[in-house]
Each structure stands twice: as C-alpha cells, then as structure tokens.
Write a protein that holds these residues in place. Structure first.
Motif, mmCIF file in Angstrom:
data_model
loop_
_atom_site.group_PDB
_atom_site.id
_atom_site.type_symbol
_atom_site.label_atom_id
_atom_site.label_comp_id
_atom_site.label_asym_id
_atom_site.label_seq_id
_atom_site.Cartn_x
_atom_site.Cartn_y
_atom_site.Cartn_z
ATOM 1 N N ARG A 18 2.158 -12.078 1.769
ATOM 2 C CA ARG A 18 2.413 -10.334 1.945
ATOM 3 C C ARG A 18 2.264 -10.494 1.095
ATOM 4 N NH1 ARG A 18 2.797 -7.962 6.785
ATOM 5 N NH2 ARG A 18 3.975 -6.316 5.868
ATOM 6 N N LYS A 19 2.168 -10.882 -0.275
ATOM 7 C CA LYS A 19 1.768 -10.261 -1.763
ATOM 8 C C LYS A 19 3.132 -9.581 -1.906
ATOM 9 C CE LYS A 19 -3.056 -10.082 -0.417
ATOM 10 N NZ LYS A 19 -3.087 -10.574 0.931
ATOM 11 N N HIS A 20 3.944 -9.904 -1.474
ATOM 12 C CA HIS A 20 5.141 -9.189 -2.417
ATOM 13 C C HIS A 20 6.388 -9.739 -2.396
ATOM 14 C CE1 HIS A 20 7.395 -7.653 1.366
ATOM 15 N NE2 HIS A 20 6.355 -7.763 1.468
ATOM 16 N N THR A 21 7.585 -9.653 -3.495
ATOM 17 C CA THR A 21 8.384 -10.514 -3.225
ATOM 18 C C THR A 21 9.855 -9.536 -2.476
ATOM 19 O OG1 THR A 21 9.237 -9.434 -5.258
ATOM 20 C CG2 THR A 21 8.061 -11.763 -5.493
ATOM 21 N N SER A 75 12.964 -14.431 2.882
ATOM 22 C CA SER A 75 12.711 -15.502 2.074
ATOM 23 C C SER A 75 11.340 -15.081 1.064
ATOM 24 C CB SER A 75 12.986 -16.955 2.574
ATOM 25 O OG SER A 75 11.446 -17.963 1.655
ATOM 26 N N ASP A 76 11.834 -15.306 -0.043
ATOM 27 C CA ASP A 76 10.402 -15.736 -1.199
ATOM 28 C C ASP A 76 9.246 -16.886 -1.015
ATOM 29 O OD1 ASP A 76 10.875 -12.722 -2.739
ATOM 30 O OD2 ASP A 76 11.688 -13.423 -4.036
ATOM 31 N N ARG A 77 10.170 -17.648 -0.715
ATOM 32 C CA ARG A 77 8.927 -18.672 0.007
ATOM 33 C C ARG A 77 8.228 -18.152 1.172
ATOM 34 N NH1 ARG A 77 8.232 -23.678 2.211
ATOM 35 N NH2 ARG A 77 9.760 -22.937 4.458
ATOM 36 N N ILE A 78 9.104 -17.915 2.555
ATOM 37 C CA ILE A 78 8.445 -17.908 4.008
ATOM 38 C C ILE A 78 6.821 -16.569 3.064
ATOM 39 C CG2 ILE A 78 8.377 -16.587 5.859
ATOM 40 C CD1 ILE A 78 9.798 -20.122 5.088
ATOM 41 N N ASP A 118 0.540 -1.255 0.238
ATOM 42 C CA ASP A 118 -0.096 -0.259 0.032
ATOM 43 C C ASP A 118 0.708 1.577 0.145
ATOM 44 O OD1 ASP A 118 -2.225 -0.739 -0.002
ATOM 45 O OD2 ASP A 118 -2.116 -1.684 2.427
ATOM 46 N N MET A 119 1.828 1.137 0.160
ATOM 47 C CA MET A 119 2.915 2.528 -0.068
ATOM 48 C C MET A 119 2.735 3.117 -1.830
ATOM 49 S SD MET A 119 4.572 3.252 2.391
ATOM 50 C CE MET A 119 5.512 4.581 1.703
ATOM 51 N N SER A 120 1.987 3.978 -1.999
ATOM 52 C CA SER A 120 1.526 4.245 -3.097
ATOM 53 C C SER A 120 2.401 5.420 -3.321
ATOM 54 C CB SER A 120 -0.081 4.689 -3.219
ATOM 55 O OG SER A 120 -0.301 5.570 -1.460
ATOM 56 N N GLU A 131 10.495 -6.814 -4.591
ATOM 57 C CA GLU A 131 9.491 -5.562 -4.998
ATOM 58 C C GLU A 131 9.823 -4.590 -3.343
ATOM 59 O OE1 GLU A 131 6.041 -7.532 -7.732
ATOM 60 O OE2 GLU A 131 5.864 -7.848 -5.964
ATOM 61 N N TYR A 132 10.529 -5.433 -2.722
ATOM 62 C CA TYR A 132 10.116 -4.894 -1.152
ATOM 63 C C TYR A 132 12.021 -3.544 -1.062
ATOM 64 C CZ TYR A 132 11.067 -3.522 3.744
ATOM 65 O OH TYR A 132 11.206 -2.898 5.138
ATOM 66 N N VAL A 133 12.615 -4.161 -1.547
ATOM 67 C CA VAL A 133 14.008 -3.633 -1.615
ATOM 68 C C VAL A 133 13.540 -2.488 -2.965
ATOM 69 C CG1 VAL A 133 16.434 -4.123 -2.706
ATOM 70 C CG2 VAL A 133 15.579 -5.430 -1.540
ATOM 71 N N ASP A 134 13.563 -2.476 -4.135
ATOM 72 C CA ASP A 134 13.109 -1.241 -4.840
ATOM 73 C C ASP A 134 12.460 -0.530 -4.358
ATOM 74 O OD1 ASP A 134 14.335 -3.327 -6.312
ATOM 75 O OD2 ASP A 134 12.552 -3.815 -8.438
ATOM 76 N N LEU A 135 11.124 -0.948 -3.817
ATOM 77 C CA LEU A 135 9.840 0.159 -3.044
ATOM 78 C C LEU A 135 11.419 1.120 -2.336
ATOM 79 C CD1 LEU A 135 7.117 0.686 -2.497
ATOM 80 C CD2 LEU A 135 7.021 -0.971 -0.583
#
Ligand code: 5AD
Ligand code: SF4
Length: 476
Positions: free
Chosen positions: A314-317, A305-308, A278-280, A320-324
């Motif tokens: 959590r609906k993101h990888t 970890s993407d698997r966890i 939701d970080m628009s 995606e978190y690092v890019d955000l």
C-alpha cells in the motif's frame, strides 16, 4: 446513481445493480427496434460503462428493456474483484441460457455478451465454460460494441475482444445522451499502477489513464444541460488524475475540480475512489476552499497494521494515514470519512486484526465497506500460502462490521437537529415523499412536492437510522 457510493458491497460478492437508465430508441427504421438488456455487477465504474454502452446502442437503433425475455441482446457487465463476484456471472449465465433457449424455441435470436472485468480477465475461457456466450468484450473496447455485435451475429464462432487498443474508447463513444437525472457518474480516469498485492484492477483495467480536462468538461456540460446537478468523478485511482489541461500542462484532480465547479448548473462535486498516497496538498486545500466539493471523502486504508500494509504494497504506514486524516480534517472540519477494509489478508494475526479495530476507533468513520480477503488469480498475494481460514475471516468481518455500523449510526445521530442542504433526487417509497442526499452522502427522506426534485433545499433532520436520515424541509 446507486444507493451507495463506494466501490462495492459489503456482502463480499459484488452487488448486481438494476439498470439505472431507460432510454428509447430515437432512430426510426420502420422496424421494431431490437432490444437490449444490460445487467451490471460491481462498482460505479461499471454503472457508468453500462450507461455509455446503452447510449452507444441506442444511437444504433436499439431500445432498452428491463425484461430479459424481450431482449435481442443481453449484456452482463461483470466484476472480478473478488471470487464470489466473478462466479456470480456463471450462475447468471445459467439463467440467461434458459431465456435464450426459450426464445430460440419460438424462432427468436438472442445475442449474449459478457463485458467488464471478468471478460477482460478470462477472455475465451468464458466461452469454454459457457458456450451460449456469443461475445466477450473487455472494458477498453466498448466503443466497438455495435461492430462486434454484428460480427457475433454473422460469425459462426464466438467473438472475443479484450485488447487494450491504442485509440481510446472515450474519443470514439457517442456524446452523452440527455438524461433526466439529478446526479451522474463521470469517469475521468481508468486503470491503476499501484499494484496492491491483493488487487486484480491493474490487470483487468490496465495502466493508469486520465482523460483530458476539455473532454471531461464537455461531458459535464452535456450532463448539466440534461438536468444533472451533482457529478461524481470516477476513477479506479481517481486522485492520481493527471489529464491534459487546456494549457497543455498536466492538471491535477484539484485543478479539474476547480475548473468543473465553474460550470453553470453544477451544484455539487464528489470523487471516488482515492489512494492515500495521492492525496496531494492542492486536493486537501480544495476540500477547504471549493464549496461545491462535498464534505465526504472515500479513503480506503485496507488494514490497520504496518506489516500487513507493507505486504499489501500500500506504500504508506498507519501513522501516515492518521496524519493525512488530521490534515484533511483541519482543511475541512466535519468532513465525513468513508473507507474500504479487508480482513484476513494472508498471514493476518488476531493481534494485527485488532490493530485494524484500533485504527477504526481512532479515526471514526461515517461509513465503510469491508470485505473478506479473496485470493485472486495473477495477483502476488494470491500466491501466498499462509491463507487465513474462512471461519476466521467471517468472525473478523462480523466483529468489524458491528463496530462500523455503530460508528455510522453515531454519525447519523449527530446530524439529528442540524439543518442540512439536501439535493432531492427521486420519489421516496411513501406517497408524497422524496429522497435526496445530504452533503455527507446520507439518504434523506422528506415530505415534498414533486417540483422539489432536482432542487437543493434546507432540511431540518428529525430522525435517523443506520442507513438514512429523515427530516422536514424548512419553509422558504
Ligand atoms: N479481496 C477482498 N477485497 C478486495 N478488494 C480489492 N481486492 C480484493 C480482494 N482480493 C477491496 C478493496 C478495494 C475494494 C474496491 O475492494 O478494499 O478498495
Ligand atoms: Fe487495486 Fe490498489 Fe489500484 Fe486500488 S490502488 S485499484 S486496490 S491496485
């Protein structure tokens, strides 16, 4: 405001918080005012709810006490997020029973109420386990508290109200009472639709609901009229905010923040807690443009970890978190990041845990809250059988916290020598000292005259520890 912002404590069991307010009854009945004692567990939303319950009761003639033995009404505002937090309520009720018995022996009645998320989750079971409880009240029914207490007093059976009523409690709670604080919490959003598989919040707090912009702005004006300079907007998933704007359209959190920033008297705004999805763009832009929005962001990533992350829903990888984070840092260079992390989610391998360590090293956090996974009733993850043994979780948590402490100390150390604007909030432990907050939410100690309380002053930072800074106020 509590010493630490994010949602819960690192000690895995939900902090119990001293009551942050002390109000006197302003209703003169000629009788001594009945006294209420409220003990708050868990997150800032509970702190806010306790304040609102206190205000509603004061409006009915109660006065607040910090001595439980004097209380005619004892309210435990509870947390259900992890097992230990929920169990704490029952040990607390054991203590309350002794107080109730001692008061009863001298002919004084005590009404015992359990509020908050344990009340919502366990309802009547609480009374079965702890028959001294007279009232169980869920978070959506606080506006009915005075009426429910009357019922509990007159009824031979305990009263349980855990409904999610149609009418919203915010519309029915009395207006904010004037306070003499400098910082305040303001709940703008409640509930969550994300259904992370480990989390009880969607079950205890219900579906996502946002208050209208007008309602929030009116409460913010009340708070500033009482001297509040910094407001932290609260929500279980606050950046999913979509309250009705004055134009009838749905407004985003960024729009709300820009609107509130125009209120005279508000010097600083913060918000917590956020979901990465939701970080628009407009919220990220607001971090770059809105000076009153402090450069501090609590952005839980939970696992590296993407698997966890997928198992957690959590609906993101990780990418995606690092890019955000990179986009947020580009918009607001130097922003302090904070996060929540869970170790030992079912099936988490050592290699997956090390991915969490790698992510922390890659991002770099100014502060973080970390927890051992705790299986919760009713959640999807609670049903999984590959639970990680407690010794493994403890070992991972200790390794993780050692790294997080080092990052926090390094962040604090890099502030030494800088001049930071500090909002002074309260007297310090030593005479002649005040404590305030830096823009990055660090506690800052400085020698200062009492009239500096409530003011923002430039402070040259001269020293630091893991949890706080020390400095000298720059001459005007
Ligand atoms: N076990 C451990 N930690 C949890 N949290 C939420 N549910 C659980 C659970 N079942 C943590 C998450 C969340 C924070 C408020 O509490 O990290 O962001
Ligand atoms: Fe719980 Fe996930 Fe909602 Fe946060 S986003 S309140 S962790 S379900």
């Amino acid at each position: 405001m509590q010493d630490r912002l994010p949602a819960d404590s690192n000690d895995d069991d939900g902090a119990d918080l001293e009551s942050p307010f002390a109000a006197m009854s302003d209703v003169d009945t000629g009788q001594p005012a009945p006294k209420v004692f409220i003990k708050t567990f868990g997150c800032q939303m509970n702190v806010y709810d306790s304040e609102r319950m206190n205000e509603a009761l004061v409006a009915q003639g109660y006065s607040e006490t910090s001595a439980i033995e004097d209380a005619d009404l004892v309210i435990l505002n509870t947390c259900h997020i992890r097992e230990k937090a929920a169990e704490k309520v029952y040990s607390e009720l054991g203590r309350v029973r002794k107080v109730k018995d001692a008061r009863s022996a001298v002919g004084r009645e005590t009404v015992v109420a359990v509020a908050g998320c344990v009340a919502q989750a366990e309802g009547a079971e609480i009374i079965a386990r702890a028959p001294i409880v007279d009232l169980v009240v869920g978070p959506q029914s606080y506006h009915r508290l005075p009426e429910l207490i009357d019922q509990a007093k007159t009824c031979s059976k305990s009263v349980v109200d855990t409904a999610f009523p149609e009418e919203k409690k915010f519309a029915h709670l009395p207006e904010r009472a004037p306070s003499h604080r400098v910082t305040a919490f303001l709940t703008v959003q409640e509930g969550c639709d994300k259904f992370c598989t480990f989390c009880v919040v969607p079950y205890t707090r219900g579906m996502e609901y946002s208050r209208s912009v007008a309602d929030v702005a009116s409460e913010a004006r009340k708070l500033t009229a009482g001297g509040v300079r910094e407001i932290t907007l609260l929500g279980q998933n606050v950046n999913a905010y979509h309250g009705q704007g004055p134009d009838g359209a749905s407004w985003s959190l960024a729009q709300l923040i820009r609107h509130l920033a125009q209120i005279d008297g508000i010097e600083r705004l913060r918000y917590t807690t956020s979901h990465p999805c939701d970080m628009s763009d407009d919220l990220i832009e607001a971090h770059g443009e809105e000076e009153k929005l402090m450069p501090y962001l609590h952005l839980p990533f939970q696992a590296g970890s993407d698997r966890i992350l997928a198992a957690m829903n959590r609906k993101h990888t990780i990418k995606e978190y690092v890019d955000l984070v990179a986009r947020i840092r580009a918009a607001r260079p130097g922003i302090a990041l904070s996060t929540d992390i869970i170790v030992g989610f079912p099936g988490e391998t050592e290699a997956e845990f090390e991915e969490t360590i790698a992510l922390i090293l890659e991002v770099g956090f100014a502060q973080a809250y970390s927890f051992k996974y705790s299986a919760r009733p009713g959640t999807q993850a609670g049903k999984l059988d590959d639970q990680v043994p407690d010794v493994v979780k403890t070992d991972r948590l200790l390794r993780l916290q050692e790294l997080l402490d080092r990052q926090q100390s390094a962040f604090n150390a890099h502030c030494v020598g800088q001049t930071l604007p500090v909002l002074f909030e309260k007297p310090g432990r030593r005479p002649g000292q005040l404590v305030g907050r830096s823009p990055y939410l660090q506690a800052v100690h400085a020698e200062a005259a009492p009239e500096v309380l409530g003011q923002i002053r430039p402070v040259e930072i001269s020293g630091c520890g893991t949890n706080s800074l020390a400095g000298v106020i720059c001459p005007a």
